[in-house]
Design a protein around this motif. Structure first.
Motif, short mmCIF file in Angstrom:
data_model
loop_
_atom_site.label_atom_id
_atom_site.label_comp_id
_atom_site.label_asym_id
_atom_site.label_seq_id
_atom_site.Cartn_x
_atom_site.Cartn_y
_atom_site.Cartn_z
N MET A 1 24.55 9.72 57.76
CA MET A 1 23.33 8.82 57.33
C MET A 1 21.94 9.35 57.35
N THR A 2 21.99 10.39 58.26
CA THR A 2 20.56 11.04 58.57
C THR A 2 20.20 11.97 57.23
N GLY A 3 21.40 12.86 57.04
CA GLY A 3 21.16 13.83 55.86
C GLY A 3 21.14 13.03 54.48
N LEU A 4 22.04 12.03 54.44
CA LEU A 4 21.88 11.25 53.22
C LEU A 4 20.35 10.47 52.85
N LEU A 5 19.89 9.94 53.87
CA LEU A 5 18.51 9.28 53.94
C LEU A 5 17.38 10.40 53.81
N GLY A 6 17.69 11.50 54.53
CA GLY A 6 16.55 12.53 54.38
C GLY A 6 16.52 13.16 52.78
N ALA A 7 17.95 13.54 52.46
CA ALA A 7 17.83 14.19 50.93
C ALA A 7 17.21 12.97 49.98
N ALA A 8 17.69 11.77 50.23
CA ALA A 8 17.21 10.77 49.16
C ALA A 8 15.64 10.46 49.40
N GLY A 9 15.21 10.46 50.43
CA GLY A 9 13.63 10.42 50.84
C GLY A 9 13.09 11.54 50.05
N ILE A 10 13.49 12.62 50.25
CA ILE A 10 12.61 13.55 49.52
C ILE A 10 12.93 13.70 47.97
N ALA A 11 13.97 13.38 47.39
CA ALA A 11 14.20 13.22 46.32
C ALA A 11 13.14 12.27 45.67
N HIS A 12 12.81 11.15 46.26
CA HIS A 12 11.81 10.02 45.95
C HIS A 12 10.57 10.96 45.50
N PHE A 13 10.38 11.73 46.31
CA PHE A 13 8.77 12.58 45.98
C PHE A 13 8.95 13.52 44.90
N LEU A 14 10.04 14.13 45.08
CA LEU A 14 10.38 15.52 44.23
C LEU A 14 10.63 14.77 42.66
N ARG A 15 11.20 14.05 42.42
CA ARG A 15 11.85 13.35 41.33
C ARG A 15 11.73 11.92 41.19
N PRO A 16 10.43 11.41 41.18
CA PRO A 16 10.41 10.02 41.25
C PRO A 16 10.65 9.07 40.10
N GLU A 17 10.83 9.89 38.87
CA GLU A 17 10.99 8.89 37.59
C GLU A 17 12.31 8.20 37.65
N PRO A 18 13.35 8.88 37.90
CA PRO A 18 14.70 8.01 38.10
C PRO A 18 14.38 6.73 38.82
N PHE A 19 13.84 6.86 40.13
CA PHE A 19 13.72 5.86 41.08
C PHE A 19 12.78 4.75 40.39
N ASP A 20 11.60 5.25 39.91
CA ASP A 20 10.65 4.37 39.19
C ASP A 20 11.50 3.40 38.22
N SER A 21 12.62 3.85 37.26
CA SER A 21 13.26 3.22 36.35
C SER A 21 14.10 2.10 36.96
N ILE A 22 14.47 2.24 38.30
CA ILE A 22 15.34 0.94 38.80
C ILE A 22 14.39 0.10 39.44
N VAL A 23 13.30 0.28 39.64
CA VAL A 23 12.42 -0.94 40.59
C VAL A 23 12.41 -2.11 39.64
N PRO A 24 12.84 -3.22 40.22
CA PRO A 24 12.73 -4.46 39.44
C PRO A 24 11.24 -4.87 38.94
N PRO A 25 10.72 -4.99 37.76
CA PRO A 25 9.47 -5.17 37.14
C PRO A 25 8.71 -6.11 37.92
N ARG A 26 9.32 -7.26 38.43
CA ARG A 26 8.17 -8.37 39.23
C ARG A 26 8.00 -7.81 40.60
N LEU A 27 8.61 -6.62 40.93
CA LEU A 27 7.82 -6.11 42.45
C LEU A 27 6.82 -5.54 42.42
N GLY A 28 6.20 -4.76 41.15
CA GLY A 28 4.92 -4.32 41.08
C GLY A 28 4.89 -2.98 40.43
N ASP A 29 4.29 -2.24 40.96
CA ASP A 29 3.71 -0.71 40.57
C ASP A 29 5.20 0.30 41.08
#
Length: 115
Positions: A1-29
């Motif tokens: 879990m530590t490695g999975l969450l660490g890698a995913a967390g870093i990916a959110h900053f290095l390549r945010p676009e795929p994550f941006d695309s799955i944010v439900p629109p009603r939640l905001g920015d």
């Protein structure tokens, strides 16, 4: 879990676009929420990595895995009319269950991964 969450967390900053695309629109920015969820993932990974905070990290990771589930549902809805993308999004839905279970197991010290 530590490695999975660490890698995913870093990916959110290095390549945010795929994550941006799955944010439900009603939640905001989407970009803010992508960075915020990445920071939370890194925080959970850090808590899990340190024995004195591992139990808290397990509870935090459990809450995170439950909290991000609506994004997976939103992805299914978004890609409903694209058969291949829909199939991938649908396949991801049940994968959240073992992540919740693993996080909960660490929180309750029931897995070897928590030792």
């Amino acid at each position: 879990m530590t490695g999975l969450l660490g890698a995913a967390g870093i990916a959110h900053f290095l390549r945010p676009e795929p994550f941006d695309s799955i944010v439900p629109p009603r939640l905001g920015d989407p970009r803010f929420l992508t960075y915020a969820s990445g920071a939370v993932e890194l925080g959970c990974a850090t808590l899990l990595a340190l024995p004195p905070t591992r139990r808290l990290g397990g509870f935090a990771a459990t809450a995170l895995m439950v909290a991000v589930y609506p994004a997976n549902i939103c992805t299914v809805q978004k890609h409903w009319h694209r058969p291949r993308a829909r199939a991938i999004a649908l396949a991801r839905l049940p994968l959240q269950v073992p992540l919740v279970w693993m996080s909960w197991s660490v929180a309750n010290d029931r897995s070897e991964a928590s030792r």
